[in-house]
Design an enzyme around this catalytic site. Structure first.
Site, PDB file in Angstrom:
ATOM      1  CE  LYS A  95      27.103  56.363  -7.129  1.00  0.00           C
ATOM      2  NZ  LYS A  95      26.247  56.586  -8.088  1.00  0.00           N
ATOM      3  CE1 TYR A 132      24.258  63.021  -8.579  1.00  0.00           C
ATOM      4  CE2 TYR A 132      23.409  65.087  -9.159  1.00  0.00           C
ATOM      5  CZ  TYR A 132      23.369  64.041  -8.740  1.00  0.00           C
ATOM      6  OH  TYR A 132      21.847  63.488  -8.524  1.00  0.00           O
ATOM      7  CG  ASP A 191      29.987  62.734  -2.548  1.00  0.00           C
ATOM      8  OD1 ASP A 191      29.159  63.448  -3.100  1.00  0.00           O
ATOM      9  OD2 ASP A 191      29.899  61.607  -2.072  1.00  0.00           O
TER      10      ASP A 191
HETATM   11  P1  KE4 Z   1      22.232  59.024  -4.978  1.00  0.00           P
HETATM   12  O1  KE4 Z   1      21.379  59.809  -4.283  1.00  0.00           O
HETATM   13  O2  KE4 Z   1      21.953  58.770  -6.262  1.00  0.00           O
HETATM   14  O3  KE4 Z   1      22.245  57.507  -4.056  1.00  0.00           O
HETATM   15  O4  KE4 Z   1      23.834  59.403  -4.615  1.00  0.00           O
HETATM   16  C1  KE4 Z   1      24.102  60.888  -5.051  1.00  0.00           C
HETATM   17  C2  KE4 Z   1      25.577  61.003  -5.356  1.00  0.00           C
HETATM   18  C3  KE4 Z   1      26.458  61.699  -4.656  1.00  0.00           C
HETATM   19  N1  KE4 Z   1      27.643  61.534  -4.601  1.00  0.00           N
HETATM   20  C4  KE4 Z   1      28.209  61.306  -5.540  1.00  0.00           C
HETATM   21  C5  KE4 Z   1      29.936  61.361  -5.836  1.00  0.00           C
HETATM   22  C6  KE4 Z   1      27.373  60.802  -6.568  1.00  0.00           C
HETATM   23  O5  KE4 Z   1      28.146  60.061  -7.668  1.00  0.00           O
HETATM   24  C7  KE4 Z   1      26.147  60.476  -6.424  1.00  0.00           C
HETATM   25  C8  KE4 Z   1      25.304  59.679  -7.614  1.00  0.00           C
HETATM   26  N2  KE4 Z   1      26.013  59.500  -8.689  1.00  0.00           N
HETATM   27  C9  KE4 Z   1      25.139  59.221  -9.817  1.00  0.00           C
HETATM   28  C10 KE4 Z   1      26.041  58.924 -11.043  1.00  0.00           C
HETATM   29  N3  KE4 Z   1      27.144  59.390 -11.064  1.00  0.00           N
HETATM   30  C11 KE4 Z   1      23.918  58.459  -9.626  1.00  0.00           C
HETATM   31  C12 KE4 Z   1      23.334  58.084 -10.960  1.00  0.00           C
HETATM   32  C13 KE4 Z   1      21.953  58.675 -11.086  1.00  0.00           C
HETATM   33  O6  KE4 Z   1      21.659  59.807 -10.447  1.00  0.00           O
HETATM   34  O7  KE4 Z   1      20.838  57.755 -11.298  1.00  0.00           O
END
Ligand code: KE4
Length: 426
Positions: free
Chosen positions: A267, A144, A239
């Site tokens: 994060k 993801y 990523d």
């Molecule tokens: P954000 O746009 O949510 O800050 O980051 C996206 C993203 C990009 N790359 C990786 C590897 C990620 O894990 C994420 C976001 N992670 C999810 C949970 N694994 C965020 C939680 C959510 O969607 O609320």
């Protein structure tokens, strides 16, 4: 769980916010029940609006590696706020955070700050396309990378959890530019590179998968991607939104000794406030406006409060002994889960890298999305609620990571192991 105030708030929320949440993974869609509305956090604990308290192994999905309301982070944000919250102009604070990241992350010579991991990935992919003049991007099943259109193709995390790995609303023409290989399967990557010679701008990968649950790279996988990308004239993008400053101060690229061309961060670099970043080779990053022809922008990019929190967080992580402490707590958590599975005769596969880990309800091994997807998500839902009732908060989805932080104590982790044995024992 007795949580009338959360239930009332959830009803109010649903009247004005789709599903009552601002991010689908929070909705408890995969595990059922009402999500506790959190009132506050301190250290390794959070309290909900009904006064229930939990040892928190979600950590806001990764950013809270110092725990909640860390004094240095709170004070940095308060100090920054007193000077004003946003200027839309350069500030010293954002330079300081950028300098810390450049000094820490092997691949990053130049970086641009943004406000989320999604923005970081979206921008990095655009820069890779601009640099190579190619349109296609290769990602991995179950990885993801945020919710930019082209990344919502066979995506993990909430997309997989809620059964929409390829999202509605993404035009076929966009999705066609995203190729999907299998994680830990270099053959599947080579086949796609061969089938699309000279058309692939980049390979993007979670160097430790966190969004199918934790799946570490097999020995040679990351090195193989580096070699295949070079042979194909494609860029390699790590990523590291989860793994950056999580699995090592320099991220997974430092831990595994493989250097990508571009890195996406989020994060932890915001210390719990909205910060993302993309960066890498200077010759690639010089494509970014105003230096180059690839446009990228953001009103709140480098926001003073957010970068103050991120700077305080990274300065705390730079202290000696940090990653040894995180490793020890992670190992204790893994051992506790293994003991609980043993004691209750439960088929559990535990994957861990440092302070991020997942217990999969399957015999295992779990090396690919297909392995992870074979887990018993019903059993996971029962386990989740069993933990919650025993005061332990983990991700409300089998396809996510659990995290320990520097605020967790050995007693917190022991409590979780006891709760796990209880939850598995029914
Ligand atoms: P954000 O746009 O949510 O800050 O980051 C996206 C993203 C990009 N790359 C990786 C590897 C990620 O894990 C994420 C976001 N992670 C999810 C949970 N694994 C965020 C939680 C959510 O969607 O609320």
């Amino acid at each position: 769980m007795d949580n009338p105030r959360s239930e009332a708030l959830f009803a109010r929320a649903k009247a004005v916010i789709p599903g009552g949440v601002n991010s689908p993974v929070r909705s408890f869609g995969a595990v059922g029940g009402t999500p506790p509305f959190i009132a506050r956090g301190a250290g390794a604990r959070v309290w909900d609006v009904d006064g229930n308290s939990y040892v928190d192994f979600l950590g806001s999905w990764g950013p809270l590696v110092l725990g909640h309301a860390h004094p240095a982070v709170v004070e940095a944000v308060q100090r920054a706020a007193a000077d004003g919250t946003s200027f839309g102009a350069p500030t010293e604070r954002e330079v300081r955070l950028a300098e810390l990241i450049v000094a820490a992350v092997p691949s990053i010579e130049l970086l641009r700050l943004v406000s989320s991991g999604t923005e970081a990935v979206m921008s990095a992919v655009r820069i890779a396309r601009a640099f190579t003049g190619r349109a296609k991007v290769l990602k991995f099943n179950g990885n993801y990378h945020g919710h930019a259109d082209g990344m919502l193709v066979k995506a993990g995390s909430g997309a997989a959890t809620l059964g929409v790995p390829t999202s509605a609303g993404v035009p076929e023409t966009y999705a066609a530019e995203t190729l999907v290989a299998e994680y830990n399967d270099l053959g599947s990557v080579g086949a796609l590179l061969e089938a699309h010679v000279n058309h692939i701008a980049a390979i993007i990968v979670e160097p430790v998968a966190g969004n199918m649950g934790v799946v570490p790279p097999e020995p040679g996988f990351l090195e193989g991607l580096r070699r295949l990308a070079d042979d194909a004239g494609a860029l390699l993008i790590f990523d590291e939104v989860i793994t950056g400053f999580r699995v090592a101060y320099g991220g997974a690229q430092a831990r595994y000794g493989v250097t990508p061309d571009l890195t996406c961060l989020g994060k932890i670099i915001g210390g719990g406030l909205p910060v993302g970043a993309f960066g890498g080779r200077a010759d690639v990053m010089e494509m970014v406006a105003p230096l180059g022809p690839a446009y990228q922008a953001g009103t709140l990019s480098g926001n003073p409060l957010a970068v103050a929190a991120g700077t305080a967080c990274l300065e705390a992580l730079a202290k000696p002994g940090t990653y040894e402490a995180l490793e020890a707590l992670g190992a204790q958590a893994e051992a506790g889960l293994r003991a609980a599975a043993e004691a209750t005769g439960t088929a559990l596969t535990i994957n861990r890298v440092g302070s991020m880990f997942t217990a999969f309800f399957t015999e295992g091994p779990v090396r690919t999305w297909a392995d992870a997807a074979g887990s018993d998500t019903e059993r996971y839902a029962v386990f989740f609620h069993g933990l919650l009732e025993r005061g332990v908060y983990v991700a409300p989805s089998q396809f996510e990571s659990a995290f320990v932080s520097l605020a967790h104590t050995t007693e917190d982790v022991a409590l979780a192991a006891k709760a796990a044995a209880g939850a598995l024992g029914g």
